[in-house]
Scaffold this active site. Structure first.
Site, PDB file in Angstrom:
ATOM      1  N   GLY A  43       0.782  -1.247   0.000  1.00  0.00           N
ATOM      2  CA  GLY A  43       0.000   0.000   0.000  1.00  0.00           C
ATOM      3  C   GLY A  43       0.806   1.285   0.000  1.00  0.00           C
ATOM      4  CB  SER A  44       4.310   2.248  -0.723  1.00  0.00           C
ATOM      5  OG  SER A  44       4.552   1.867  -2.054  1.00  0.00           O
ATOM      6  CG  ASN A  45       2.065   3.260  -5.753  1.00  0.00           C
ATOM      7  OD1 ASN A  45       2.525   4.269  -6.272  1.00  0.00           O
ATOM      8  ND2 ASN A  45       2.627   2.067  -5.877  1.00  0.00           N
TER       9      ASN A  45
ATOM     10  NE  ARG B  63      -8.503 -11.787  -7.903  1.00  0.00           N
ATOM     11  CZ  ARG B  63      -8.751 -13.094  -7.972  1.00  0.00           C
ATOM     12  NH1 ARG B  63      -7.822 -13.961  -7.628  1.00  0.00           N
ATOM     13  NH2 ARG B  63      -9.921 -13.526  -8.402  1.00  0.00           N
TER      14      ARG B  63
ATOM     15  CG  HIS C 125       3.112  -2.348 -15.140  1.00  0.00           C
ATOM     16  ND1 HIS C 125       2.825  -3.595 -14.605  1.00  0.00           N
ATOM     17  CD2 HIS C 125       4.175  -2.508 -15.950  1.00  0.00           C
ATOM     18  CE1 HIS C 125       3.695  -4.472 -15.093  1.00  0.00           C
ATOM     19  NE2 HIS C 125       4.512  -3.840 -15.916  1.00  0.00           N
TER      20      HIS C 125
ATOM     21  CG  ASN D  72      -2.645  -1.145 -13.061  1.00  0.00           C
ATOM     22  OD1 ASN D  72      -2.599  -1.383 -11.851  1.00  0.00           O
ATOM     23  ND2 ASN D  72      -1.876  -1.785 -13.930  1.00  0.00           N
TER      24      ASN D  72
ATOM     25  CG  ASP E 139       0.134  -4.782 -16.731  1.00  0.00           C
ATOM     26  OD1 ASP E 139      -0.595  -4.268 -15.879  1.00  0.00           O
ATOM     27  OD2 ASP E 139       0.932  -5.689 -16.476  1.00  0.00           O
TER      28      ASP E 139
ATOM     29  NE  ARG F  77     -10.377 -13.863 -14.469  1.00  0.00           N
ATOM     30  CZ  ARG F  77     -10.646 -12.809 -15.247  1.00  0.00           C
ATOM     31  NH1 ARG F  77     -10.586 -11.597 -14.756  1.00  0.00           N
ATOM     32  NH2 ARG F  77     -10.969 -12.970 -16.502  1.00  0.00           N
TER      33      ARG F  77
ATOM     34  CG  ASP G 219      -7.640  -2.164 -22.365  1.00  0.00           C
ATOM     35  OD1 ASP G 219      -6.994  -3.013 -21.715  1.00  0.00           O
ATOM     36  OD2 ASP G 219      -7.263  -1.721 -23.462  1.00  0.00           O
TER      37      ASP G 219
HETATM   38  C1  GRF Z   1       3.895  -1.282  -7.324  1.00  0.00           C
HETATM   39  O1  GRF Z   1       5.196  -1.538  -7.784  1.00  0.00           O
HETATM   40  C2  GRF Z   1       2.929  -1.146  -8.475  1.00  0.00           C
HETATM   41  O2  GRF Z   1       3.501  -0.553  -9.600  1.00  0.00           O
HETATM   42  C3  GRF Z   1       2.565  -2.573  -8.759  1.00  0.00           C
HETATM   43  O3  GRF Z   1       2.481  -3.184  -7.503  1.00  0.00           O
HETATM   44  C4  GRF Z   1       3.326  -2.487  -6.576  1.00  0.00           C
HETATM   45  C5  GRF Z   1       2.454  -2.069  -5.428  1.00  0.00           C
HETATM   46  O4  GRF Z   1       3.190  -1.494  -4.390  1.00  0.00           O
HETATM   47  N1  GRF Z   1       1.354  -2.660  -9.546  1.00  0.00           N
HETATM   48  P1  GRF Z   1       2.443  -0.800  -3.157  1.00  0.00           P
HETATM   49  O5  GRF Z   1       1.466  -1.845  -2.614  1.00  0.00           O
HETATM   50  O6  GRF Z   1       1.715   0.399  -3.682  1.00  0.00           O
HETATM   51  O7  GRF Z   1       3.504  -0.452  -2.177  1.00  0.00           O
END
Ligand code: GRF
Length: 201
Positions: A11-13, A92, A110, A108, A146, A66, A142
């Site tokens: 969850g750092s983002n 997922r 990536h 998203n 990715d 799913r 979509d």
């Molecule tokens: C990040 O590297 C993001 O790009 C990828 O999964 C990782 C998630 O990291 N999709 P965090 O959980 O946000 O720390």
């Protein structure tokens, strides 16, 4: 804009977004729900510390179904009144029905410069390919993995003695900036998709 954030782990983002919101940098973004498919995800604690409602829809309860898991997630997001979604480390693949359910946008993040190195272990893929530059991409989601239109990218050099972890750490710093910028644009309704391109207005 009422936003839901989907996570699976650290969850750092998510934290970068909630901190930016706290600093007043995302005045139009209202984070209404953080949903995880993993009950132990550390990101859930981050959400609780910021007083954001949380919810878990464990994929383990939907083995070999799913679409059923997607439907349960969509129900929770609707109940939480989410208008658009941020996938911030949500591990997922989401189906076409899911994409259709949120026409105001699902984005998203990536950890590579797409379309290079989609899928898992993007940083390791970049190192093994011998890429000299990698980075991160924020894109609309979509039905493909990715795959959707690119909102923004940030580049990061790959140095000679990088391993997966060191490159991932440097890319992550840029991810935290990129996701905040992209969510600001999304929440201010400044993104328009034209074909494969995203026009920033
Ligand atoms: C990040 O590297 C993001 O790009 C990828 O999964 C990782 C998630 O990291 N999709 P965090 O959980 O946000 O720390």
């Amino acid at each position: 804009m009422k936003l839901g954030v989907l996570i699976s782990g650290r969850g750092s983002n998510l934290e970068a977004l909630l901190d930016a919101r706290k600093r007043g940098e995302l005045p139009r973004a209202d984070f209404v729900l953080v949903l995880s498919n993993v009950a132990e995800a550390r990101g859930l604690e981050i959400a609780r510390a910021h007083d954001i409602p949380t919810c878990v829809v464990a994929h383990s309860a939907y083995r070999r179904d799913r679409a059923g898991h997607d439907r349960a997630v969509i129900d929770e997001l609707r109940r939480g009144e989410c208008e658009a979604l941020i996938l911030a480390g949500y591990m997922r693949i989401i189906g076409a029905e899911f994409v259709k359910a949120f026409p105001r946008g699902i984005i998203n993040i990536h950890p590579s410069l797409l379309p290079s190195f989609p899928g898992l272990h993007a940083q390791k893929q970049a190192i093994e390919w011998g890429a000299k530059i990698s980075g991160c991409t924020v894109h609309f989601v979509d039905e493909g993995m990715d795959n959707g239109p690119i909102i923004l990218q940030k580049s990061v050099p790959v140095v000679q003695d990088d391993d997966e972890e060191s490159l991932a750490t440097r890319i992550l710093e840029q991810e935290h900036k990129a996701i905040v910028e992209a969510v600001k644009l999304l929440s201010e309704e400044r993104l328009r998709i034209v074909g494969r391109k995203v026009i920033i207005e």
